[in-house]
Design an enzyme around this catalytic site. Structure first.
Site, short mmCIF file in Angstrom:
data_model
loop_
_atom_site.label_atom_id
_atom_site.label_comp_id
_atom_site.label_asym_id
_atom_site.label_seq_id
_atom_site.Cartn_x
_atom_site.Cartn_y
_atom_site.Cartn_z
N CYS A 55 0.83 -1.21 0.00
CA CYS A 55 0.00 0.00 0.00
C CYS A 55 0.87 1.26 0.00
O CYS A 55 0.55 2.25 -0.67
CB CYS A 55 -0.91 0.03 1.22
SG CYS A 55 -2.06 -1.35 1.30
C1 BEZ Z 1 0.51 -4.63 1.93
O1 BEZ Z 1 0.19 -3.48 1.60
O2 BEZ Z 1 1.66 -5.02 1.78
C2 BEZ Z 1 -0.51 -5.56 2.50
C3 BEZ Z 1 -1.61 -5.05 3.16
C4 BEZ Z 1 -2.53 -5.94 3.71
C5 BEZ Z 1 -2.35 -7.30 3.59
C6 BEZ Z 1 -1.25 -7.79 2.88
C7 BEZ Z 1 -0.33 -6.91 2.32
#
Ligand code: BEZ
Length: 211
Positions: free
Chosen positions: A45
């Site tokens: 994210c």
């Molecule tokens: C991420 O942004 O890396 C992420 C967010 C939630 C679950 C898995 C990955």
């Protein structure tokens, strides 16, 4: 709720990092990208929201505004923006909705409980200037989106909203486009003065008309 192409994008008012925002008012006469991400302070994210921020001018050139959403709070988003700026070179410069009670996530069907129970998956809704949903994308949490692809699809959508054309496989801005099969050859010559190549009566290519 399942939102399908051609539906009016449901309007809402929500608290964001830029204050209270009402979606339809915020978009005005322009286009919009509403996208969800699973959680603040997470790696994928962080890279995605940074790239959307770096590309804000590319969207603005296309009369398109960005608005993000996750089930974290506005306060959390503001804190995370510092990390995005530090690691991605640009912090948040578009509103990010705090949706702790999941009102917006549920309105747009952004929670897919069989994939992640507690958070939104990575959805994208491209909304036209008529407030209709033009394109949707859904990615799982572990897979980051491709902002180039979102810009490419936006270019294709905006072009096909202005001309009786569609775009072929792997089309990118500047490539030839397909004349709608409902247009006669005579009409096509008027609408597309650069001419066209007929590969099949239903497959006629013409240079991109606004270039
Ligand atoms: C991420 O942004 O890396 C992420 C967010 C939630 C679950 C898995 C990955």
């Amino acid at each position: 709720m399942t939102i399908q192409l051609g539906d009016t994008a449901p309007d809402f008012t929500a608290e964001t990092t830029e204050g209270k925002v009402s979606l339809h008012e915020y978009l005005g006469d322009g286009w919009g990208i509403l996208f969800s991400h699973p959680a603040d302070f997470t790696p994928v994210c962080t890279t995605e929201l940074g790239d959307f921020a770096r590309r804000k001018d590319d969207f603005a050139k296309r009369n398109t505004k960005l608005i993000g959403v996750s089930v974290d709070s506005v306060e959390s988003h503001r804190g995370w923006s510092n990390d995005i700026a530090e690691t991605q070179g640009q912090g948040l410069n578009y509103p990010l909705i705090g949706d702790e009670d999941r009102t917006i996530a549920n309105l747009y069907g952004m929670i897919h409980p069989n994939a992640i129970e507690t958070a939104t998956v990575r959805t994208v809704f491209i909304i036209g200037s008529d407030k209709k949903v033009k394109l949707t994308l859904t990615y799982p949490a572990a897979i980051g989106r491709n902002v180039d692809e979102i810009v490419r699809a936006l270019d294709a959508l905006q072009l096909s909203s202005q001309y009786a054309i569609s775009t072929p496989v792997n089309w990118k801005n500047g490539d030839d486009v397909i004349i709608s099969p409902s247009i006669s050859d005579d009409d096509a010559l008027v609408r597309f003065p650069k001419g066209f190549t007929t590969l099949k009566p239903y497959l006629r290519l013409t240079p991109q008309p606004n270039k």
